[in-house]
Design an enzyme around this catalytic site. Structure first.
Site: not given
Ligand code: PEP
Length: 264
Positions: A8-10, A95, A165, A171, A223, A244
């Site tokens: 997920n590049w956001k 999400h 999640e 994050g 994370s 992410g």
């Molecule tokens: C996300 O936002 O879906 C996510 C898992 O982010 P991160 O891996 O940066 O915690």
């Protein structure tokens, strides 16, 4: 079933040039990862062009968010039907960052239903904002699952992927513990089995709903990196990850895929 890694590049990277470079790096790493399936979810602006330039078979594309409506006055949004036309096979639904901006449980249910009708695989994100001692977080996840699966025929539950999640782990510096994920995976399956029986027994020509509920793929997100992912995969009772930050840098994503491929 191969371990599924969804990148997920956001809202990254800043330029089309960087997006191409990141995609090339992920493509190479995915080609070396025989035990993994990799899905890339770029910003919607980049999806069609990346899809058209890609001639391989190992990668698939996802839209990060799309509306269920086929058209209308929704400034700035894209629809699932447009996403399908741009070449995606998957759609991230609900999400935490969309829910935080007001996306409702009912909207996630409509998106899952529309995605399935377009033969796009929905990746339904669920997860509580915080963990309190009264275990209310199970109730939050149950409510999100019920709403997200509201339009899914009990014999088709397996066509939806669930990404658990916990918002408090997104994050952050560290992921949740694998044994806590394992507990949550059992709870998610039990909730799906309950959902699968909501309409009573099915005609004998349909797949056994309990079996399809047990077969729903569960991903973990929050994370994840090359250090914590292998233990989460082997001990967390999951079939993949929604990633992410680690998916937005070539070197980190390469390291993550390599670490996972070794244990998958
Ligand atoms: C996300 O936002 O879906 C996510 C898992 O982010 P991160 O891996 O940066 O915690």
């Amino acid at each position: 079933m191969k371990c599924l890694v969804v990148a997920n590049w956001k809202m990254n990277p800043a330029t089309w040039r960087e997006a191409r470079q990141l995609f090339e790096a992920i493509k190479k790493a995915a080609d070396r990862s025989a035990h993994l399936s990799v899905v890339v979810a770029p910003p919607s602006l980049y999806v069609r062009s990346l899809r058209e330039r890609y001639h391989g078979r190992r990668l698939a594309f996802a839209i990060q968010h799309a509306r269920a409506e086929t058209q209308g006055a929704h400034t700035g949004d894209v629809s699932l039907i447009q996403s399908k036309d741009a070449g995606v096979q998957y759609a991230i639904v609900g999400h935490a960052e969309r829910r935080a901006q007001g996306e409702t449980d009912d909207e996630t249910g409509a998106q899952v239903g529309e995605a399935l009708s377009l033969k796009v695989t929905p990746i339904l994100c669920v997860g509580e904002a915080e963990r309190t001692s009264d275990a209310m977080y199970f109730e939050v996840v149950r409510r999100q699952l019920r709403a997200g699966f509201a339009q899914v025929d009990p014999s088709h539950l397996q066509r939806v992927i669930v990404a658990y999640e916990p918002v408090w782990a997104i994050g952050k510096q560290s992921a949740m513990r694998p044994r806590d994920m394992h507990e949550m995976a059992i709870f998610i399956r039990k909730t799906l089995v309950d959902l699968s029986m909501r309409n009573g027994p099915l005609p004998t020509n349909k797949k056994e709903p309990t079996a399809t509920a047990m077969g729903v793929r569960i991903l973990y997100g929050g994370s994840i990196d090359e250090q914590n992912a292998p233990a989460m995969l082997t001990e967390g009772d999951i079939q993949g990850f929604l990633v992410g930050r680690a998916s937005q840098e070539s070197a980190r994503m390469r390291a993550l895929l390599q670490a996972l491929d070794a244990v998958a």
